[in-house]
Each structure stands twice: as structure tokens, then as C-alpha cells.
Enzyme design. Structure first.
Site, PDB file in Angstrom:
ATOM      1  N   TYR A 154     -16.093  18.219 -64.242  1.00 45.45           N
ATOM      2  CA  TYR A 154     -15.793  19.360 -65.111  1.00 45.45           C
ATOM      3  C   TYR A 154     -15.320  18.933 -66.499  1.00 45.45           C
ATOM      4  O   TYR A 154     -14.813  19.755 -67.247  1.00 45.45           O
ATOM      5  CB  TYR A 154     -14.677  20.219 -64.493  1.00 45.45           C
ATOM      6  CG  TYR A 154     -15.114  21.206 -63.434  1.00 45.45           C
ATOM      7  CD1 TYR A 154     -16.028  20.861 -62.453  1.00 45.45           C
ATOM      8  CD2 TYR A 154     -14.586  22.489 -63.407  1.00 45.45           C
ATOM      9  CE1 TYR A 154     -16.405  21.761 -61.472  1.00 45.45           C
ATOM     10  CE2 TYR A 154     -14.954  23.403 -62.432  1.00 45.45           C
ATOM     11  CZ  TYR A 154     -15.866  23.022 -61.461  1.00 45.45           C
ATOM     12  OH  TYR A 154     -16.231  23.918 -60.489  1.00 45.45           O
ATOM     13  N   LYS A 205     -18.541  10.523 -52.302  1.00 37.71           N
ATOM     14  CA  LYS A 205     -20.006  10.508 -52.197  1.00 37.71           C
ATOM     15  C   LYS A 205     -20.446   9.156 -52.717  1.00 37.71           C
ATOM     16  O   LYS A 205     -21.368   9.049 -53.526  1.00 37.71           O
ATOM     17  CB  LYS A 205     -20.607  11.685 -52.999  1.00 37.71           C
ATOM     18  CG  LYS A 205     -22.082  11.937 -52.737  1.00 37.71           C
ATOM     19  CD  LYS A 205     -22.423  12.321 -51.301  1.00 37.71           C
ATOM     20  CE  LYS A 205     -23.929  12.213 -51.075  1.00 37.71           C
ATOM     21  NZ  LYS A 205     -24.306  12.437 -49.656  1.00 37.71           N
ATOM     22  N   ASP A 238     -20.720  15.890 -48.126  1.00 37.48           N
ATOM     23  CA  ASP A 238     -21.599  16.707 -47.284  1.00 37.48           C
ATOM     24  C   ASP A 238     -21.094  16.705 -45.837  1.00 37.48           C
ATOM     25  O   ASP A 238     -21.078  17.740 -45.158  1.00 37.48           O
ATOM     26  CB  ASP A 238     -23.067  16.223 -47.372  1.00 37.48           C
ATOM     27  CG  ASP A 238     -23.219  14.700 -47.281  1.00 37.48           C
ATOM     28  OD1 ASP A 238     -22.206  13.974 -47.323  1.00 37.48           O
ATOM     29  OD2 ASP A 238     -24.378  14.231 -47.166  1.00 37.48           O
ATOM     30  N   ASP A 262     -13.900  22.297 -55.683  1.00 34.38           N
ATOM     31  CA  ASP A 262     -14.316  23.681 -55.928  1.00 34.38           C
ATOM     32  C   ASP A 262     -15.164  24.190 -54.767  1.00 34.38           C
ATOM     33  O   ASP A 262     -14.929  25.273 -54.222  1.00 34.38           O
ATOM     34  CB  ASP A 262     -15.115  23.747 -57.238  1.00 34.38           C
ATOM     35  CG  ASP A 262     -15.631  25.144 -57.499  1.00 34.38           C
ATOM     36  OD1 ASP A 262     -14.827  26.090 -57.392  1.00 34.38           O
ATOM     37  OD2 ASP A 262     -16.835  25.295 -57.780  1.00 34.38           O
TER      38      ASP A 262
HETATM   39  C1  IPM Z   1     -12.386  28.250 -59.128  1.00 29.69           C
HETATM   40  C2  IPM Z   1     -13.540  28.819 -59.895  1.00 29.69           C
HETATM   41  C3  IPM Z   1     -13.668  28.070 -61.214  1.00 29.69           C
HETATM   42  C4  IPM Z   1     -13.908  26.619 -60.893  1.00 29.69           C
HETATM   43  C5  IPM Z   1     -14.747  28.620 -62.156  1.00 29.69           C
HETATM   44  C6  IPM Z   1     -14.459  30.043 -62.543  1.00 29.69           C
HETATM   45  C7  IPM Z   1     -14.933  27.761 -63.365  1.00 29.69           C
HETATM   46  O1  IPM Z   1     -14.703  28.738 -59.147  1.00 29.69           O
HETATM   47  O2  IPM Z   1     -11.247  28.328 -59.626  1.00 29.69           O
HETATM   48  O3  IPM Z   1     -12.601  27.743 -58.027  1.00 29.69           O
HETATM   49  O4  IPM Z   1     -15.043  26.214 -60.646  1.00 29.69           O
HETATM   50  O5  IPM Z   1     -12.937  25.862 -60.893  1.00 29.69           O
HETATM   51 MG    MG Z   2     -14.410  28.042 -57.161  1.00 24.73          MG
END
Ligand code: IPM
Ligand code: MG
Length: 374
Positions: A154, A205, A238, A262
């Protein structure tokens, strides 16, 4: 009739000593506007019972703000937020604004710029909720994900070239630092040490991602050596995704990178019976900036405005915020109230198969916060 002067003096001295926390509120979009007031109601009631105060300051940021101003946040939002002890966030997302705008201009910059490098997500099947996994009970699903929240997949580095032509290319880079992995791993192991089973499952992974994830494994193994009382196993992401479905009872603390965490936490919420229950803390353990607490669920435009959103995730996130602020007893009291409401199964919002409204669910939690409630 006015109180005798002596009583008044005693009250004043109690007020002066009472801890007051300044909370920035970003209710945001959709059902965020409905579940955050519910959370504020419960936090305020718990504060009265436990002898502290919360001062809430609301910010209008989110998609409506974007449609008016072209920005998701004020330009000096981070400076404004630095004045607060914590941030209480509802949900962000609106069909009129592209998802990458809402995420990359509000939630992700706040997580990164406020150095909230831990994303803490408890995933528990509460007694009274039916898991979509057949035969599973509360004893089987009690995990917490410690997700790296500031870098990794991210980090936002990359770009596009030759847009709209056949030669178009997009690059999305993942950045993993030794410091970033070390600190999230330490947090995960320290948390595991406080839990009965003392297990860490590291999601990797490294079979396919031979640079970043091999380093992830190496650093996690180094940190694991500092915690000989904690058992650490690594699973490819996975495989751990499958294990969450087939053997959830074998998982305790899940340590994961930003993207893996996530994905795994949506699985965790789903097997816990409803996305309307799971909370999330974006935490800076160094406490140099405010941490931010939010329900895992999104803005749910399909049910927004109907007053039927489940407020439990937001209320639980509020309890995590109080725990972070040092009010452990208030956290525990709210959790017990949530467990009682869910456990007696009389009041259920539609996501849990009932017909209760947000307000009815909130009132039920509040009633069980009373010390005399069974
Ligand atoms: C979460 C959400 C966020 C993320 C999005 C909205 C960017 O899915 O808080 O899990 O991916 O972190
Ligand atoms: Mg999320």
C-alpha cells in the site's frame, strides 16, 4: 435549592482531576453517519460510569466534502488532527466518487502520515451469532490480525505511462523495510504473549515473492527469537486463507503485511458471522500521534439512511479507542455489554437476521452497560 458550599468545592476538585480525552470524529459517508453517533452514545455512557470525559469534535471530511471542495480532507488536516488524543472514524466510500480517490486521499494518508503502523483487528465469533462455517462455535474463532499499516503493497509508489495507448503500462511498487517489519512483528509477538495460546501465524508468500517476503520471513524469525515463550509458524497467505476456513481454531495472532492483512481480515469478519461486528484500530504504539479507530465495514450505500446498520462494530471500535487511551475498565464494560446483547439474541439488526434498528441495538447495549444489569 443550591448545594451547600462544601459539596460544591468537592465536586470542583473531582472535575479538575477527571481525565478528559479530546476525540476527533470523522463520521464520513453512508452508514458512518449512523453508527458513529451510536458509538458516541455508548462511549459517553461508559465515561460517566468510569469517571472520565470525552470531548468530541466533528470534522465534515469525506465524499460529500469532496463533491463540494474537490478534496477529501482539509489541506492541513494532519495538523488539525495532531491536537487530538484519538480519532474516531466511521466509513468512507460513495458511489459518486472513485474508490481510489476516497481511499488514497483520506484513509490511507491518515494511516501513513500519522504513523499508525499497526492495524489491529480482533476477529471473534461472539456467542449468539451463527458463523457461515458449519458447526463452528465461539470457542473455534478467536483470532486477532496484526496488520502492517504504513508500507508494503500500500506504499502508493508507482505510476502509469502511455495512458490510453496500446503501450500503456502501470507500475505498483511494494516497499518493505527491515524497520517496518521488525516493529509490526514485535507488536504481534508482544500481543501473543498476553493471550492464552501464545501463537503467532505469520502470513508470507516467500515462495513467489523472493525479495520482499523472504526478507519478511527472515526478520519475523529474528523477532521470534526474542519471544521464546511464543510459538511462531509461517504459512503462505493462500494456505492461511484456507486454514481460516478449515481450521480456524488453530489460529490466534495473525501477523500480516498490509495487503495480506486486508484480505485475511475480510475472511475473518465473514466467518465471525457479520461484517457489522468487526472493529479495527489504526495504532501508533509510540503515541507521538493520535491513533484512529473505525469499524471494518464500509459505508454500505445500499442500506444508508434507513437506520438499520449494525452499530456493534463502531461501538467495539470505540471501546478499543478507550483501551488505547488507558481506560481498560470502560473497554471491558462495553465489551461485556456487547456480548450480553448478542448473547441473548433478542435484539438483532438485519445483518444478524433480525429486524432491530441501529437505535434499538444501541439502546440495548446501553441498558446492559448499567452496573446492575445481569
Ligand atoms: C480496510 C479497507 C481499506 C484497506 C480500503 C478502504 C483502502 O478495505 O480498512 O480494510 O484496504 O485498508
Ligand atoms: Mg479491507
Amino acid at each position: 435549592m443550591s448545594a451547600p458550599p462544601q459539596t460544591r468545592r468537592i465536586c470542583t476538585s473531582i472535575e479538575i482531576q477527571m481525565n478528559t480525552y479530546r476525540i476527533a470524529v470523522i463520521a464520513g459517508d453512508g452508514i458512518g453517519q449512523e453508527v458513529i453517533p451510536a458509538g458516541i452514545e455508548i462511549i459517553t455512557a461508559a465515561a460517566v460510569q468510569h469517571g472520565f470525559r470525552c470531548e468530541f469534535t466533528e470534522f465534515p471530511w469525506g465524499s460529500e466534502f469532496y463533491l463540494r471542495t474537490g478534496r477529501m480532507l482539509d489541506t492541513d488536516a494532519v495538523d488539525q488532527l495532531m491536537k487530538f488524543d484519538a480519532i474516531y472514524l466511521g466509513a468512507i466510500g460513495d458511489p459518486r466518487v472513485p474508490d481510489h480517490v476516497t481511499a488514497r486521499e483520506l484513509i490511507l494518508p491518515l494511516r501513513q502520515r500519522l504513523r499508525q503502523y499497526v492495524n489491529l483487528r480482533p476477529m471473534r465469533l461472539l456467542p449468539g451469532i451463527t458463523s457461515p462455517l458449519a458447526g463452528r462455535t465461539a470457542a473455534d474463532i478467536d483470532m486477532v490480525c496484526v496488520r502492517e499499516n504504513s508500507e508494503g503493497e500500500y506504499c502508493g509508489i508507482g505510476g502509469r505511462l502511455h495512458s490510453g495507448t496500446p503501450d500503456e503500462l502501470a507500475q505498483q511498487t511494494g516497499i518493505f523495510t527491515r524497520r517496518g517489519i521488525e516493529r509490526i512483528a514485535r507488536y504481534g509477538f508482544a500481543l501473543a504473549r498476553t493471550r492464552p495460546r501464545k501463537l503467532v501465524a505469520s502470513a508470507t508468500k516467500s515462495n513467489a515473492l523472493q525479495h520482499a517476503m523472504v526478507m519478511w520471513d527472515e526478520v519475523v524469525a529474528e523477532v521470534a527469537a526474542e519471544f521464546p515463550d511464543v510459538t511462531c509458524r509461517k504459512y503462505h497467505v493462500d494456505a492461511i486463507a484456507a486454514r481460516m476456513i478449515t481450521h480456524p481454531q488453530t489460529l490466534d495472532v495473525i501477523l500480516a503485511s498490509n495487503l495480506f492483512g486486508d484480505i485475511l481480515t475480510d475472511i475473518g469478519s465473514a466467518i465471525s458471522g457479520s461484517l457489522g461486528v468487526g472493529p479495527s484500530g489504526n495504532i501508533n504504539p509510540d503515541r507521538t500521534t493520535p491513533s484512529m479507530f473505525e469499524p471494518i465495514h464500509g459505508s454500505a450505500p445500499d442500506i444508508a439512511g434507513q437506520g438499520v446498520a449494525n452499530p456493534i462494530a463502531a461501538i467495539w471500535a470505540g471501546a478499543m479507542m478507550l483501551d488505547h487511551l488507558g481506560e481498560r475498565a470502560a473497554h471491558d464494560a462495553i465489551l461485556r455489554a456487547i456480548e450480553r446483547v448478542i448473547g441473548d439474541e433478542r435484539v438483532k439488526t438485519p445483518d444478524l437476521g433480525g429486524r432491530a434498528t441501529t437505535a434499538e441495538m444501541t439502546t440495548a447495549v446501553r441498558a446492559r452497560l448499567q452496573p446492575q444489569a445481569a
